[in-house]
Scaffold this motif. Sequence first.
Motif, short mmCIF file in Angstrom:
data_model
loop_
_atom_site.label_atom_id
_atom_site.label_comp_id
_atom_site.label_asym_id
_atom_site.label_seq_id
_atom_site.Cartn_x
_atom_site.Cartn_y
_atom_site.Cartn_z
N THR A 203 -14.75 -147.31 -27.79
CA THR A 203 -13.50 -146.93 -27.33
C THR A 203 -12.97 -147.87 -26.21
O THR A 203 -13.84 -148.59 -25.74
CB THR A 203 -13.52 -145.38 -26.36
OG1 THR A 203 -14.31 -145.62 -25.28
CG2 THR A 203 -13.93 -144.41 -27.44
N CYS A 204 -11.64 -148.20 -26.01
CA CYS A 204 -11.17 -149.19 -25.01
C CYS A 204 -9.92 -148.43 -24.44
O CYS A 204 -9.64 -147.28 -24.90
CB CYS A 204 -10.99 -150.25 -25.54
SG CYS A 204 -9.88 -150.23 -26.69
N SER A 205 -9.40 -149.33 -23.59
CA SER A 205 -7.89 -149.03 -23.21
C SER A 205 -7.30 -150.37 -23.15
O SER A 205 -7.60 -151.45 -23.28
CB SER A 205 -7.91 -148.61 -21.65
OG SER A 205 -8.81 -149.67 -20.75
N SER B 104 -12.23 -158.79 -24.25
CA SER B 104 -12.71 -157.79 -23.36
C SER B 104 -14.15 -157.96 -22.59
O SER B 104 -14.74 -159.23 -22.81
CB SER B 104 -12.97 -156.57 -24.13
OG SER B 104 -14.32 -156.37 -24.67
N ARG C 267 -17.84 -157.41 -27.99
CA ARG C 267 -16.76 -157.36 -27.03
C ARG C 267 -15.44 -157.18 -27.95
O ARG C 267 -15.99 -157.41 -29.39
CB ARG C 267 -16.55 -158.84 -26.20
CG ARG C 267 -16.42 -159.91 -27.12
CD ARG C 267 -16.37 -161.34 -26.39
NE ARG C 267 -16.19 -162.25 -27.21
CZ ARG C 267 -16.42 -163.56 -26.89
NH1 ARG C 267 -16.78 -164.00 -25.71
NH2 ARG C 267 -16.17 -164.64 -27.79
N SER D 250 -8.48 -158.45 -28.34
CA SER D 250 -7.11 -157.75 -28.52
C SER D 250 -6.06 -158.71 -29.08
O SER D 250 -5.80 -159.78 -28.44
CB SER D 250 -6.73 -157.05 -27.34
OG SER D 250 -6.36 -157.56 -26.39
N CYS E 123 -7.37 -146.96 -29.49
CA CYS E 123 -8.25 -147.26 -28.55
C CYS E 123 -9.41 -146.01 -28.91
O CYS E 123 -10.61 -146.60 -28.27
CB CYS E 123 -7.81 -147.22 -27.23
SG CYS E 123 -6.66 -148.85 -26.90
N PHE F 277 -11.48 -154.10 -20.41
CA PHE F 277 -10.71 -152.93 -21.19
C PHE F 277 -11.87 -152.33 -22.16
O PHE F 277 -11.37 -151.46 -22.97
CB PHE F 277 -9.70 -153.46 -21.84
CG PHE F 277 -9.35 -154.53 -22.92
CD1 PHE F 277 -9.90 -153.99 -24.04
CD2 PHE F 277 -9.31 -155.64 -22.48
CE1 PHE F 277 -9.86 -155.14 -25.22
CE2 PHE F 277 -9.48 -156.74 -23.51
CZ PHE F 277 -9.70 -156.37 -24.70
N LEU F 278 -13.11 -152.52 -22.43
CA LEU F 278 -13.84 -152.03 -23.38
C LEU F 278 -14.75 -151.10 -22.58
O LEU F 278 -15.46 -151.43 -21.76
CB LEU F 278 -14.81 -153.20 -24.01
CG LEU F 278 -15.78 -152.62 -24.90
CD1 LEU F 278 -14.98 -151.73 -26.17
CD2 LEU F 278 -16.63 -153.90 -25.64
N ASN F 279 -15.08 -149.80 -23.13
CA ASN F 279 -15.79 -148.85 -22.22
C ASN F 279 -17.30 -149.06 -22.89
O ASN F 279 -17.56 -149.55 -24.02
CB ASN F 279 -15.37 -147.58 -22.56
CG ASN F 279 -13.90 -147.27 -21.98
OD1 ASN F 279 -13.73 -147.73 -21.03
ND2 ASN F 279 -13.23 -146.44 -23.05
N TYR G 131 -7.47 -154.58 -32.47
CA TYR G 131 -8.55 -154.64 -31.73
C TYR G 131 -9.59 -155.11 -32.57
O TYR G 131 -10.12 -154.56 -33.67
CB TYR G 131 -9.44 -153.49 -31.02
CG TYR G 131 -8.26 -153.08 -29.73
CD1 TYR G 131 -8.12 -153.67 -28.70
CD2 TYR G 131 -7.30 -151.97 -30.55
CE1 TYR G 131 -7.13 -153.20 -27.88
CE2 TYR G 131 -6.39 -151.69 -29.35
CZ TYR G 131 -6.38 -152.16 -27.86
OH TYR G 131 -5.47 -151.74 -27.08
#
Length: 329
Positions: A66-68, A176, A156, A159, A104, A41-43, A81
């Motif tokens: 950024t992440c989701s 992540s 990383r 969350s 995020c 989930f980490l960009n 996070y």
Amino acid sequence: MKKISILLASLALAVGFTACDETKDDNPVLLTHEGQPVRNFLNTPTMQNMYIMLSEEAASDNLHLTCSQPTDYGFATRVCYYVQVALDRNFTLFSEVTNPFTECAQINPTNDGVAAAICDIIQTEKRAAIGDPNYELTKDDVLAYYNNTYKPIYVRLRSQVTGIPDVPVEGTDYLSNVVEYKNVAVSYMALSIPDKNAEFYLRGTMNNWGNGEGDFNGWEFYTTKVKGTYITNVVTMPKGTEFKIADATWGAINLGGPASVGVDEKDAITIGTPDGNNMTLGQDFEGVVLLTSGSSWKMRLVSTGEIKNIQNINGMLGPQLKEELAPWL
């Protein structure tokens, strides 16, 4: 005609029960688990290929991530996070940046926070290499590690769902995927050394305003791993105690505040300047006092039962205070 009306009413009632059951089934349920499963989930960071010098002059700049939100929680919820940093992709050793993020699109650890995490790892490696668990890292150690080069770091996220007020929910940790910053260097010793006497104290009616020999004993503030954050050991003060926070000479640090202060308030209160009031306890207190400095000084009184809920308390404390506060962590 009446029979048809009764039949339609019966059908409507049955549909109503079905609809209620479906709504009940659709109520969001937070899914928990054991351990820290890894999810993607980490960009990839936009600064991944840049040369990044983490210097004291640029300490307040940040690395943008950024992440989701992990979908495994079952629904969109409030998540903190935490940025974790390592010097190898396998995260053999890692350090977690203290301050969490809740958006995020805006995970922005400061250069200073990332540099402190890197220095924490270098210090751990140095202690193991020389066999001294109490060795304190120096700037020369940091410069020797980099030796005028840039090296990769790996990042990383951890969350964790948080409730209200900011209480972590057990069984909601995820890690992540790992991303890389390819060229990073640190030019200063970024750690705050914990467990050191901060050289300012609680001074009040409970200890003769700290005016006699030995009156400061037990009323000291100590440094933590977080720069500008200080904490006392557990102290006891009865209702009606008047106090301030000051250094030994009522000099540069002489901090008053509102006339009455409470215990276990979610938000810290602003204190400062010699013109501030003597603060008075509205109830009996046994716990720790947290103090932070920044654009202003802020203070919180946290009772023993709430110490474990101080955000990132275990990551904040040095070994000495962690041992002394262990019964309440």
